[in-house]
Design an enzyme around this catalytic site. Structure first.
Site, PDB file in Angstrom:
ATOM      1  N   ASP A 147      59.945  14.349  -7.272  1.00 28.23           N
ATOM      2  CA  ASP A 147      59.758  14.556  -8.741  1.00 28.23           C
ATOM      3  C   ASP A 147      59.223  13.781  -9.796  1.00 28.23           C
ATOM      4  O   ASP A 147      58.973  12.489  -9.311  1.00 28.23           O
ATOM      5  CB  ASP A 147      61.118  15.415  -9.161  1.00 28.23           C
ATOM      6  CG  ASP A 147      60.760  16.494 -10.215  1.00 28.23           C
ATOM      7  OD1 ASP A 147      59.703  16.858 -10.589  1.00 28.23           O
ATOM      8  OD2 ASP A 147      61.890  17.431 -10.269  1.00 28.23           O
ATOM      9  N   ASP A 202      56.879  24.573 -13.391  1.00 32.89           N
ATOM     10  CA  ASP A 202      57.738  25.347 -12.794  1.00 32.89           C
ATOM     11  C   ASP A 202      57.473  26.821 -12.878  1.00 32.89           C
ATOM     12  O   ASP A 202      57.263  27.288 -14.056  1.00 32.89           O
ATOM     13  CB  ASP A 202      59.043  25.071 -13.574  1.00 32.89           C
ATOM     14  CG  ASP A 202      59.860  23.933 -12.751  1.00 32.89           C
ATOM     15  OD1 ASP A 202      59.080  22.964 -12.080  1.00 32.89           O
ATOM     16  OD2 ASP A 202      60.958  23.496 -13.077  1.00 32.89           O
TER      17      ASP A 202
END
Ligand code: GLA
Length: 402
Positions: A147, A202
């Site tokens: 990430d 997301d």
């Protein structure tokens, strides 16, 4: 003379850099990831349950392989700097959990972050890349999602390359999944670095809309689909655009889940389920294990589908497949049902990227409906259908004898 020296120096520099582990993702990776449904509430029990359910539900038989534990598994680093699993939620330790997943014939994925902390504030890999890669390798990890939170002014390409080198040095072949949300156009540089890269922020459990979290947004399925515009030329075997883990089974309607899944297959997207595998409705299982749709996603050519037509909330997508076959998908984005009349013979699809073309006036294709699982005629007659709101008709076209 000087040119020759420069050439040798360049050659040396290149050979000092290790390549990614090649050939680990010749088709888009398929699996499950804990984040969408479970968020930070991960523990060894839920991961084991997901692995058991992946086998019992038939998902493993349909091609799903990876059980990926996302954020929040982390405990502290030990005295030597090696990261440990949180001892409260993972009392048996990470190695035992990996072994449990492997014992079911599945592969294990883990999560970390290129910055100082993960997005949920757990220890990141910054400054510990080589040690973390070594630890994952010792645990038997097969897949790393990496990430991009708390990265300050780090250079994305450099930071992801550092982890690639670290994984390579650790020696265990690991699929490397980049998750920097498309912020640094990874499609332009990540082919050599990893096997897949997120293209967007997301996903949310919304078919068409945006969720405002105050400071950042998550995106509906249609918004994410639209953000894939122009990216298909960068994807292919071993290097995939990743439009995020799926929300199938997390609360949208059955039609919306079917449309979401179909479009991810048309995009040759990684198929990472994000729902609770141990409590799936028969409809959710049917969608996630539709082998005919999965075959479109997993087609060995690895060509991402193209949007051929978009008109009045109706989209028509095509995807070239092996053996001269094509997938076609009619997507109704409207809140109302839509009548479709598509006269094949007046269309010619030309894909300059793949060099594939289909001229419906020059031949005939047999049509198979991939959700009804039956043949529905040929392209000689127009395709006529009423598509319910937020639903699809997904077809496979096979050359027929003239
Ligand atoms: C980011 C990623 C998500 C998830 C969370 C975990 O938002 O994009 O997929 O991994 O972090 O905190």
């Amino acid at each position: 003379m000087r040119r020759t020296t420069l050439f040798i120096v360049l050659l040396l520099c290149t050979s000092l850099h290790a390549q990614k582990f090649e050939g680990l993702a010749l088709t888009p990776p398929m699996g499950w990831n804990s984040w969408n449904k479970i968020g930070c509430e991960v523990n060894e029990g839920v991961i084991r349950a997901a692995a058991d359910a992946m086998v019992a539900s038939g998902m493993q038989a349909a091609g799903y392989r990876y059980i990926v534990i996302d954020d929040c598994w982390h405990g502290q680093r030990d005295g030597d700097g090696f990261i440990q699993a949180d001892p409260v939620h993972f009392p048996s330790g990470m190695k035992a959990l990996v072994d449990y997943v492997h014992a079911r014939g599945l592969l294990f994925g883990i999560y970390s972050d290129a910055g100082w902390t993960t997005c949920a504030g757990r220890p990141g890999s910054r400054g510990y890349e080589y040690q973390d890669a070594l630890q994952y390798s010792r645990w038997g990890v097969d897949y790393l999602k990496y990430d991009w939170c708390a990265t300050g002014d780090l250079n994305a390409r450099e930071a992801y390359t550092t982890m690639r080198e670290a994984l390579r040095k650790a020696g265990r072949p690991i699929v490397f999944s980049l998750c920097e949300w498309g912020s640094n156009q990874p499609w332009l540089w990540a082919k050599e670095v990893g096997h897949l890269w997120r293209t967007t922020g997301d996903i949310a459990v919304v078919f068409d809309g945006v969720v405002d979290h105050g400071g950042w947004n998550s995106w509906g399925v249609m918004q994410i689909l639209d953000m894939q515009e122009g990216l298909r030329v960068h994807a292919g075997p071993d290097h995939w655009n990743d439009p995020d883990m799926m929300e199938v089974g997390n609360g949208m309607t059955e039609a919306e889940d079917r449309a979401h899944f179909s479009m991810w297959c048309m995009l040759a997207a990684p198929l990472m389920a994000g729902n609770d595998l141990s409590a799936m409705s028969p409809q959710t299982i049917e969608i996630l294990t539709n082998r005919e749709a999965i075959a479109v996603d997993q087609d060995s050519l690895g060509i991402q589908g193209l949007k051929y037509l978009a008109e009045d909330s109706l989209e028509v997508w095509f995807k070239p497949l092996t053996g001269g076959e094509w997938a076609a998908c009619f997507l109704n984005r409207s809140r109302l049902p839509k009548k479709v009349l598509f006269d094949w013979k007046s269309h010619r699809i030309e894909d300059s990227f793949s060099g594939r073309a289909i001229d419906f006036s020059a031949g005939q294709w047999k049509i198979r409906d991939l959700w009804a699982h039956r043949e529905i005629g040929t392209t000689r007659k127009p395709f006529s259908a009423e598509i319910p709101s937020h639903d699809v008709r997904m077809l496979r076209l096979q050359p027929a004898r003239k």
